[in-house]
Design an enzyme around this catalytic site. Sequence first.
Site, PDB file in Angstrom:
ATOM      1  N   ASP A 256       4.541  11.988  -2.225  1.00 55.61           N
ATOM      2  CA  ASP A 256       4.118  11.021  -1.206  1.00 55.61           C
ATOM      3  C   ASP A 256       4.964  11.153   0.055  1.00 55.61           C
ATOM      4  OD1 ASP A 256       2.184   9.860  -2.846  1.00 55.61           O
ATOM      5  OD2 ASP A 256       2.924   7.817  -2.568  1.00 55.61           O
TER       6      ASP A 256
ATOM      7  N   GLU B 218      -7.387   7.348  -1.733  1.00 50.57           N
ATOM      8  CA  GLU B 218      -6.630   8.255  -0.871  1.00 50.57           C
ATOM      9  C   GLU B 218      -7.520   9.402  -0.398  1.00 50.57           C
ATOM     10  OE1 GLU B 218      -2.612  10.460  -1.981  1.00 50.57           O
ATOM     11  OE2 GLU B 218      -4.364  11.404  -2.909  1.00 50.57           O
TER      12      GLU B 218
END
Length: 379
Positions: A259, A66
């Site tokens: 998220d 990420e």
Amino acid sequence: MTNATDTNKTLGESMFAQCGYAQDAIDKRVSQVWHEIFEGPNKFYWENDEGLAYVMDTGNNDVRTEGMSYAMMIALQYDRKDVFDKLWGWVMRHMYMKDGHHAHYFAWSVAPDGTPNSNGPAPDGEEYFAMDLFLASRRWGDGEDIYEYSAWGREILRYCVHKGERYDGEPMWNPDNKLIKFIPETEWSDPSYHLPHFYEVFAEEADEEDRPFWHEAAAASRRYLQAACDERTGMNAEYADYDGKPHVDESNHWHFYSDAYRTAANIGLDAAWNGPQEVLCDRVAALQRFFLTHDRTSVYAIDGTAVDEVVLHPVGFLAATAQGALAAVHSAQPDAEHNAREWVRMLWNTPMRTGTRRYYDNFLYAFAMLALSGKYRYE
């Protein structure tokens, strides 16, 4: 120094400028973002003796696909090929899996010394890596070996689509509904992984045979986001089933939490790059309206019910919701434009985060600053 402060070949209008901020002030803020992440005392970018570089998740003390893919995107937007190549070199040396069940994917979590913490991938890393590489090829041209950017972008997507069919393992997109999975082994999704604006680029750059797949994936993700985002509150769950409803299991990820904040930002950037989608613009407008009138430190179920938990990434939440203004401003709801501008102003008046949780928050902040200044480019 950086190209992100140039005004040529950008997305177009800057929402910061539309809200009355001077171009010099905007450019200084954009430059500050780079300094904070890559150079200043609060940076989380590090170079090593190998001539490579990584960014560390300061809250978890590891290196994640990420974060590496985010840092590569930011380096690209600031025209820092030197930093981009150091990051990509570290990824290929320490994260790329050459063999095993997940061969040709990337280990999602690695220690700063390169020791893998996991042998599994997380699809948001792969899709960002592919996009980073295609845009690097467009901007700088292809080099050799791992720096033949477009070839590596195509390879990543080839395995993402065709594992389970021609190659061992599982694909990262369900081949039937064209929706990205949370991880290859699961048959549910994470709404914040859905990046239709990336898939439109994949439809131009991926292997010829897979380009129709990516056109379909872009359309499927936009439909999915309509289903996943609550019509009244605009919120989506962290994990959601293929029908968009929260995925309920023992992992407890069915609320609007960390998220999930990225979804509004993604919808905003898609609107800026590809034009607004009416329903999605209304969803982000609903989200912005809800959080202008409710406690922004509380966690919520997607129907707006408060949960006894506190937001872990308040700056990231604010930044991503502000980036959603790129979509919300196009909503026909009577308060949408006013609210969108209010979120942009709130972001402008919010400093970047310091402390152990700064990694995730400041990445979302960086993307929002680039997007709202009209400097988040795809060419």
